[in-house]
Scaffold this motif. Structure first.
Motif, PDB file in Angstrom:
ATOM      1  N   GLY A   1       0.027  -9.155   7.539  1.00 22.94           N
ATOM      2  CA  GLY A   1       0.552 -10.293   8.196  1.00 22.94           C
ATOM      3  C   GLY A   1       1.452  -9.808   9.409  1.00 22.94           C
ATOM      4  N   ILE A   2       2.093  -8.412   9.265  1.00 21.04           N
ATOM      5  CA  ILE A   2       2.826  -7.777  10.275  1.00 21.04           C
ATOM      6  C   ILE A   2       1.929  -7.592  11.471  1.00 21.04           C
ATOM      7  CG2 ILE A   2       2.958  -5.568   9.566  1.00 21.04           C
ATOM      8  CD1 ILE A   2       6.190  -5.996  10.113  1.00 21.04           C
ATOM      9  N   LEU A   3       0.749  -6.865  11.013  1.00 14.74           N
ATOM     10  CA  LEU A   3       0.003  -6.617  12.411  1.00 14.74           C
ATOM     11  C   LEU A   3      -1.188  -7.507  12.871  1.00 14.74           C
ATOM     12  CD1 LEU A   3      -0.945  -2.925  10.823  1.00 14.74           C
ATOM     13  CD2 LEU A   3       0.723  -3.632  12.606  1.00 14.74           C
ATOM     14  N   GLY A   4      -1.025  -8.544  12.195  1.00 13.99           N
ATOM     15  CA  GLY A   4      -2.049  -9.667  12.733  1.00 13.99           C
ATOM     16  C   GLY A   4      -1.445 -10.635  13.820  1.00 13.99           C
ATOM     17  N   TYR A   5      -2.251 -10.849  14.617  1.00 15.60           N
ATOM     18  CA  TYR A   5      -1.981 -11.621  15.972  1.00 15.60           C
ATOM     19  C   TYR A   5      -3.193 -12.423  16.413  1.00 15.60           C
ATOM     20  CZ  TYR A   5      -0.748 -12.316  20.671  1.00 15.60           C
ATOM     21  OH  TYR A   5      -0.518 -13.016  21.942  1.00 15.60           O
ATOM     22  N   GLY A   6      -2.740 -13.641  16.758  1.00 15.53           N
ATOM     23  CA  GLY A   6      -3.664 -14.567  17.070  1.00 15.53           C
ATOM     24  C   GLY A   6      -4.221 -15.546  16.446  1.00 15.53           C
ATOM     25  N   GLY A   7      -3.967 -15.469  15.067  1.00 16.71           N
ATOM     26  CA  GLY A   7      -4.363 -16.697  13.972  1.00 16.71           C
ATOM     27  C   GLY A   7      -5.272 -16.171  13.061  1.00 16.71           C
ATOM     28  N   GLY A   8      -5.689 -17.027  12.197  1.00 17.70           N
ATOM     29  CA  GLY A   8      -6.541 -16.611  11.036  1.00 17.70           C
ATOM     30  C   GLY A   8      -7.607 -15.818  11.410  1.00 17.70           C
ATOM     31  N   PRO A   9      -8.721 -16.082  12.132  1.00 10.65           N
ATOM     32  CA  PRO A   9      -9.938 -15.516  12.412  1.00 10.65           C
ATOM     33  C   PRO A   9      -9.589 -14.030  12.894  1.00 10.65           C
ATOM     34  CG  PRO A   9     -10.252 -17.657  12.970  1.00 10.65           C
ATOM     35  CD  PRO A   9      -8.711 -17.514  12.849  1.00 10.65           C
ATOM     36  N   SER A  10      -8.579 -13.848  13.681  1.00 14.00           N
ATOM     37  CA  SER A  10      -8.371 -12.482  14.278  1.00 14.00           C
ATOM     38  C   SER A  10      -7.632 -11.649  13.269  1.00 14.00           C
ATOM     39  CB  SER A  10      -7.425 -12.695  15.584  1.00 14.00           C
ATOM     40  OG  SER A  10      -6.196 -13.115  15.130  1.00 14.00           O
ATOM     41  N   VAL A  11      -6.961 -12.167  12.138  1.00  9.94           N
ATOM     42  CA  VAL A  11      -6.419 -11.210  11.159  1.00  9.94           C
ATOM     43  C   VAL A  11      -7.678 -10.893  10.247  1.00  9.94           C
ATOM     44  CG1 VAL A  11      -4.858 -11.166   9.141  1.00  9.94           C
ATOM     45  CG2 VAL A  11      -4.486 -12.518  11.445  1.00  9.94           C
ATOM     46  N   ILE A  12      -8.735 -11.643  10.070  1.00  7.43           N
ATOM     47  CA  ILE A  12      -9.905 -11.187   8.996  1.00  7.43           C
ATOM     48  C   ILE A  12     -10.275  -9.825   9.086  1.00  7.43           C
ATOM     49  CG2 ILE A  12     -12.331 -11.744   8.230  1.00  7.43           C
ATOM     50  CD1 ILE A  12      -9.920 -13.830   7.502  1.00  7.43           C
ATOM     51  N   PRO A  13     -10.505  -9.150  10.323  1.00 11.22           N
ATOM     52  CA  PRO A  13     -10.864  -7.544  10.245  1.00 11.22           C
ATOM     53  C   PRO A  13      -9.795  -6.955   9.464  1.00 11.22           C
ATOM     54  CG  PRO A  13     -11.421  -8.511  12.505  1.00 11.22           C
ATOM     55  CD  PRO A  13     -10.626  -9.791  11.536  1.00 11.22           C
ATOM     56  N   LEU A  14      -8.459  -7.240   9.665  1.00  8.12           N
ATOM     57  CA  LEU A  14      -7.593  -6.360   8.905  1.00  8.12           C
ATOM     58  C   LEU A  14      -7.463  -6.623   7.652  1.00  8.12           C
ATOM     59  CD1 LEU A  14      -4.426  -7.255  11.735  1.00  8.12           C
ATOM     60  CD2 LEU A  14      -5.663  -5.227  11.271  1.00  8.12           C
ATOM     61  N   ILE A  15      -7.589  -7.935   7.223  1.00  7.19           N
ATOM     62  CA  ILE A  15      -7.803  -8.037   5.742  1.00  7.19           C
ATOM     63  C   ILE A  15      -8.913  -7.252   5.358  1.00  7.19           C
ATOM     64  CG2 ILE A  15      -8.113  -9.818   3.903  1.00  7.19           C
ATOM     65  CD1 ILE A  15      -6.615 -11.644   5.782  1.00  7.19           C
ATOM     66  N   ARG A  16     -10.087  -7.355   5.899  1.00  7.32           N
ATOM     67  CA  ARG A  16     -11.341  -6.750   5.590  1.00  7.32           C
ATOM     68  C   ARG A  16     -11.251  -5.095   5.402  1.00  7.32           C
ATOM     69  NH1 ARG A  16     -15.234  -4.097   8.427  1.00  7.32           N
ATOM     70  NH2 ARG A  16     -17.247  -3.960   7.337  1.00  7.32           N
ATOM     71  N   TYR A  17     -10.242  -4.386   6.200  1.00  6.14           N
ATOM     72  CA  TYR A  17     -10.189  -3.229   6.219  1.00  6.14           C
ATOM     73  C   TYR A  17      -9.177  -3.004   4.979  1.00  6.14           C
ATOM     74  CZ  TYR A  17      -8.093   1.426   6.985  1.00  6.14           C
ATOM     75  OH  TYR A  17      -7.792   2.793   7.058  1.00  6.14           O
ATOM     76  N   GLU A  18      -8.228  -3.737   4.802  1.00  7.10           N
ATOM     77  CA  GLU A  18      -7.461  -3.243   3.519  1.00  7.10           C
ATOM     78  C   GLU A  18      -8.160  -3.576   2.160  1.00  7.10           C
ATOM     79  OE1 GLU A  18      -4.228  -2.163   3.501  1.00  7.10           O
ATOM     80  OE2 GLU A  18      -3.970  -2.479   5.661  1.00  7.10           O
ATOM     81  N   ALA A  19      -8.764  -4.677   2.191  1.00 10.35           N
ATOM     82  CA  ALA A  19      -9.694  -4.907   0.798  1.00 10.35           C
ATOM     83  C   ALA A  19     -10.672  -4.210   0.721  1.00 10.35           C
ATOM     84  CB  ALA A  19     -10.069  -6.648   0.895  1.00 10.35           C
ATOM     85  N   VAL A  20     -11.416  -3.746   1.660  1.00 13.92           N
ATOM     86  CA  VAL A  20     -12.722  -3.055   1.386  1.00 13.92           C
ATOM     87  C   VAL A  20     -12.884  -1.729   1.782  1.00 13.92           C
ATOM     88  CG1 VAL A  20     -15.310  -2.917   2.303  1.00 13.92           C
ATOM     89  CG2 VAL A  20     -14.174  -5.195   2.226  1.00 13.92           C
ATOM     90  N   THR A  21     -12.017  -1.187   2.984  1.00 13.94           N
ATOM     91  CA  THR A  21     -11.831   0.179   3.127  1.00 13.94           C
ATOM     92  C   THR A  21     -10.865   1.012   2.311  1.00 13.94           C
ATOM     93  OG1 THR A  21     -12.832  -0.211   5.220  1.00 13.94           O
ATOM     94  CG2 THR A  21     -11.885   1.781   4.916  1.00 13.94           C
ATOM     95  N   ARG A  22      -9.724   0.578   2.740  1.00 10.97           N
ATOM     96  CA  ARG A  22      -8.380   1.179   2.199  1.00 10.97           C
ATOM     97  C   ARG A  22      -8.288   1.193   0.711  1.00 10.97           C
ATOM     98  NH1 ARG A  22      -2.625   1.955   4.858  1.00 10.97           N
ATOM     99  NH2 ARG A  22      -4.286   1.749   6.566  1.00 10.97           N
ATOM    100  N   TYR A  23      -8.272  -0.011   0.251  1.00  8.21           N
ATOM    101  CA  TYR A  23      -8.107  -0.252  -1.451  1.00  8.21           C
ATOM    102  C   TYR A  23      -9.082  -0.494  -2.355  1.00  8.21           C
ATOM    103  CZ  TYR A  23      -3.155  -0.466   0.089  1.00  8.21           C
ATOM    104  OH  TYR A  23      -2.036  -0.010   0.781  1.00  8.21           O
TER     105      TYR A  23
END
Length: 189
Positions: A11-33
């Motif tokens: 939420g804090i790093l996302g910029y540009g609307g929903g589709p642009s945040v998806i790579p960040l969510i993917r990183y958190e959900a798949v790679t990090r955690y």
């Protein structure tokens, strides 16, 4: 705690609307955690795209629900949207000053290519997996077919996603059945 921190970060790093945040969510959900693997994330993303509403919020709610149930869904959505809400309220008074600033315009211009590269990278990785699973020619054919359905015929994206999900279910079941039959024949021979 990981859920709240991960969604707060998107939420804090996302910029540009929903589709642009998806790579960040993917990183958190798949790679990090490692809440999901790449295939599961792709399936959830496809379903979330087919449903109405903001994509990033739906993804946060799903991840929260999957990890901690209904309370997790609420916490994940709040953690994802609160940074934006707080920032909007805090910056509302400065909008008139910042809107004419050349520095702010330059910052926005600098962030836009980064978002494009992140989306392009994610699309490439999903395309690579599609070609790996389907084969080069079928993968390219599916890309062309989806492009034509979306752009030339102008079918709603949700319908195209559902068509390809149905095809994928049939395709992989047929492949599994063929592999099983081949293994049975090799085992009996």
């Amino acid at each position: 705690m990981e859920l709240t921190v991960g969604m707060f970060r998107t939420g804090i790093l996302g910029y540009g609307g929903g589709p642009s945040v998806i790579p960040l969510i993917r990183y958190e959900a798949v790679t990090r955690y490692r809440w999901l693997n790449d295939d599961e994330f792709g399936e959830v993303l496809a379903l979330a795209n087919a449903l109405p509403g903001p994509i990033a919020t739906k993804m946060a709610a799903y991840l929260g629900y999957r990890e901690k149930g209904a309370l997790g869904a609420v916490l994940a959505v709040l953690a994802h949207i609160l940074p934006t809400c707080i920032a909007m309220v805090a910056l509302l008074s400065a909008v008139t000053v910042l809107s004419s600033s050349k520095i702010v315009a330059g910052m926005i211009a600098g962030v836009t290519p980064v978002i494009a590269v992140m989306l392009g990278t994610m699309a490439y990785e999903f395309g690579e997996k599609a070609v790996k699973g389907l084969g080069l020619y079928v993968g390219i054919g599916m890309f062309i077919l989806s492009f034509l359905l979306l752009e030339a015929v102008q079918i709603h994206p949700a319908i195209v996603i559902m068509l390809f999900l149905a095809y994928g279910a049939v395709h992989f079941r047929v492949l599994a059945k063929l592999k099983k039959e081949r293994k049975n024949k090799e085992g009996s021979a």
